[in-house]
Write a protein that holds these residues in place. Structure first.
Motif, mmCIF file in Angstrom:
data_model
loop_
_atom_site.group_PDB
_atom_site.id
_atom_site.type_symbol
_atom_site.label_atom_id
_atom_site.label_comp_id
_atom_site.label_asym_id
_atom_site.label_seq_id
_atom_site.Cartn_x
_atom_site.Cartn_y
_atom_site.Cartn_z
ATOM 1 N N ALA A 39 -7.087 -5.879 -4.365
ATOM 2 C CA ALA A 39 -6.152 -4.755 -4.490
ATOM 3 C C ALA A 39 -4.729 -5.235 -4.769
ATOM 4 N N ALA A 40 -4.418 -6.481 -4.405
ATOM 5 C CA ALA A 40 -3.078 -7.039 -4.613
ATOM 6 C C ALA A 40 -3.201 -8.395 -5.291
ATOM 7 N N PRO A 41 -3.457 -8.412 -6.616
ATOM 8 C CA PRO A 41 -3.663 -9.695 -7.300
ATOM 9 C C PRO A 41 -2.434 -10.595 -7.294
ATOM 10 N N TYR A 42 -1.257 -10.025 -7.130
ATOM 11 C CA TYR A 42 -0.024 -10.820 -7.097
ATOM 12 C C TYR A 42 0.617 -10.828 -5.713
ATOM 13 N N GLY A 43 -0.161 -10.544 -4.695
ATOM 14 C CA GLY A 43 0.309 -10.632 -3.331
ATOM 15 C C GLY A 43 1.422 -9.661 -3.010
ATOM 16 N N MET A 44 2.520 -10.174 -2.441
ATOM 17 C CA MET A 44 3.630 -9.332 -2.028
ATOM 18 C C MET A 44 4.287 -8.622 -3.210
ATOM 19 N N MET A 45 4.253 -9.222 -4.381
ATOM 20 C CA MET A 45 4.833 -8.568 -5.553
ATOM 21 C C MET A 45 4.040 -7.310 -5.914
ATOM 22 N N ALA A 56 -0.265 1.691 -2.112
ATOM 23 C CA ALA A 56 0.298 0.865 -1.038
ATOM 24 C C ALA A 56 -0.662 0.785 0.142
ATOM 25 N N ARG A 57 -1.261 1.928 0.509
ATOM 26 C CA ARG A 57 -2.222 1.914 1.630
ATOM 27 C C ARG A 57 -3.434 1.074 1.292
ATOM 28 N N ARG A 58 -3.871 1.120 0.053
ATOM 29 C CA ARG A 58 -5.024 0.318 -0.359
ATOM 30 C C ARG A 58 -4.722 -1.172 -0.226
ATOM 31 N N ILE A 59 -3.533 -1.558 -0.596
ATOM 32 C CA ILE A 59 -3.142 -2.968 -0.495
ATOM 33 C C ILE A 59 -3.088 -3.400 0.971
ATOM 34 N N VAL A 60 -2.437 -2.594 1.821
ATOM 35 C CA VAL A 60 -2.336 -2.934 3.244
ATOM 36 C C VAL A 60 -3.723 -3.009 3.879
ATOM 37 N N ALA A 61 -4.617 -2.099 3.492
ATOM 38 C CA ALA A 61 -5.975 -2.099 4.047
ATOM 39 C C ALA A 61 -6.770 -3.329 3.629
ATOM 40 N N SER A 62 -6.396 -3.946 2.486
ATOM 41 C CA SER A 62 -7.127 -5.127 2.018
ATOM 42 C C SER A 62 -6.693 -6.402 2.734
ATOM 43 N N TRP A 63 -5.635 -6.329 3.535
ATOM 44 C CA TRP A 63 -5.147 -7.504 4.255
ATOM 45 C C TRP A 63 -5.737 -7.557 5.657
ATOM 46 N N ALA A 127 17.205 -2.811 0.936
ATOM 47 C CA ALA A 127 16.592 -1.480 0.844
ATOM 48 C C ALA A 127 15.106 -1.578 0.533
ATOM 49 N N LYS A 128 14.750 -2.482 -0.351
ATOM 50 C CA LYS A 128 13.330 -2.691 -0.690
ATOM 51 C C LYS A 128 12.532 -3.136 0.534
ATOM 52 N N ASP A 129 13.083 -4.086 1.281
ATOM 53 C CA ASP A 129 12.382 -4.598 2.455
ATOM 54 C C ASP A 129 12.204 -3.503 3.516
ATOM 55 N N ALA A 130 13.206 -2.655 3.682
ATOM 56 C CA ALA A 130 13.088 -1.556 4.646
ATOM 57 C C ALA A 130 11.982 -0.587 4.243
ATOM 58 N N ALA A 131 11.903 -0.270 2.949
ATOM 59 C CA ALA A 131 10.854 0.635 2.475
ATOM 60 C C ALA A 131 9.469 0.009 2.641
ATOM 61 N N LEU A 132 9.342 -1.265 2.342
ATOM 62 C CA LEU A 132 8.036 -1.921 2.463
ATOM 63 C C LEU A 132 7.617 -2.074 3.923
ATOM 64 N N LEU A 133 8.575 -2.325 4.809
ATOM 65 C CA LEU A 133 8.241 -2.389 6.232
ATOM 66 C C LEU A 133 7.718 -1.044 6.730
ATOM 67 N N ALA A 134 8.330 0.039 6.257
ATOM 68 C CA ALA A 134 7.849 1.368 6.649
ATOM 69 C C ALA A 134 6.432 1.599 6.149
ATOM 70 N N LEU A 135 6.142 1.187 4.919
ATOM 71 C CA LEU A 135 4.779 1.330 4.393
ATOM 72 C C LEU A 135 3.804 0.442 5.146
ATOM 73 N N LEU A 136 4.226 -0.751 5.509
ATOM 74 C CA LEU A 136 3.351 -1.672 6.241
ATOM 75 C C LEU A 136 2.997 -1.123 7.617
ATOM 76 N N ARG A 137 3.896 -0.346 8.202
ATOM 77 C CA ARG A 137 3.659 0.234 9.523
ATOM 78 C C ARG A 137 2.873 1.540 9.466
ATOM 79 N N GLY A 138 2.506 1.963 8.263
ATOM 80 C CA GLY A 138 1.649 3.134 8.155
ATOM 81 C C GLY A 138 2.322 4.410 7.715
ATOM 82 N N ARG A 139 3.611 4.372 7.446
ATOM 83 C CA ARG A 139 4.284 5.575 6.974
ATOM 84 C C ARG A 139 3.872 5.845 5.530
ATOM 85 N N THR A 140 3.745 7.132 5.201
ATOM 86 C CA THR A 140 3.178 7.502 3.895
ATOM 87 C C THR A 140 4.107 8.423 3.098
#
Length: 232
Positions: A39-45, A56-63, A127-140
């Protein structure tokens, strides 16, 4: 508008940029994470450029749990890395502007705007890191992937422009050093005769006195030549 880093002058800019680059690389070494999956062939990118919350949820679920923990650390350290990295690039851009101005090359006035652009890139990274942290924690929330994607693309563009400008300044400085070295060699070469005297002044200008700079004998003044001819 003057950039605050313009207060760092001379060789201090190069030294400060080197220290910041070293700090950035040390932080980057702590950020290493292999987050590549199907789901994330380029990892964090891939995560940063996810098009919507579903992707985003699909990528987080694959980790797995370990990868998520590493991704969390990566996003926590990224603002520090970006600040050190972009400040180093800003210093290099200011140094490049000075080199371009000395050589008379176009684009010398772009150094200060690009230096400000590097700090804008650091703010966008936060700003990017804050948005990604929110997605990583399950916010949609729907805007989060879009914010992260836009900030990532703009940040990469600003950093790339700054690095290209710094490279152009380095080329101008290198050509300037080469020209000065060629000039010094030409002045020190013992060519003798009038060509050497056209390049520099001999002191004193007397007959049969060797020049201490190029080791040649300067031509006699016209009056001395006449006196010598009359005596003979």
């Amino acid at each position: 508008m003057r950039h605050p880093l313009e207060a760092v002058t001379g060789g201090r800019r190069l030294g400060a940029a080197g220290v910041l680059f070293a700090i950035a690389l040390a932080v980057r070494a702590k950020m290493q994470v292999d987050a590549r999956t199907r789901a994330a062939p380029y990892g964090m990118m891939s995560f940063a450029l996810a098009r919507d919350p579903t992707a985003a949820r699909r990528i987080v679920a694959s980790w797995d749990r370990r990868t998520r923990r590493q991704a969390h650390l990566n996003l926590r350290l990224d603002p520090l890395f970006s600040l050190a990295w972009t400040t180093a690039i800003a210093l290099a851009d200011l140094r490049a502007a000075r080199a371009l101005r000395r050589r008379g090359w176009p684009g010398a006035g772009a150094g200060v705007p690009l230096a400000w652009g590097q700090w804008l890139a650091a703010a966008l990274a936060g700003a990017k890191d804050a948005a990604l942290l929110a997605l990583l924690r399950g916010r949609t929330e729907r805007p989060l992937p879009r914010v992260a994607r836009w900030c990532t693309a703009t940040e990469i563009g600003l950093k790339g422009a700054g690095l290209a400008y710094a490279a152009a300044g380095g080329l101008a400085r290198l050509l300037g050093l080469r020209r000065r070295a060629d000039r010094r060699r030409s002045l020190s070469a013992p060519t003798g005769g009038r060509s050497t005297h056209a390049r520099h002044r001999h002191v004193p200008q007397e007959v049969d006195v060797m020049c201490t700079r190029c080791r040649c004998v300067p031509p006699a003044p016209s009056g001395a030549r006449r006196t010598s001819a009359t005596a003979s």
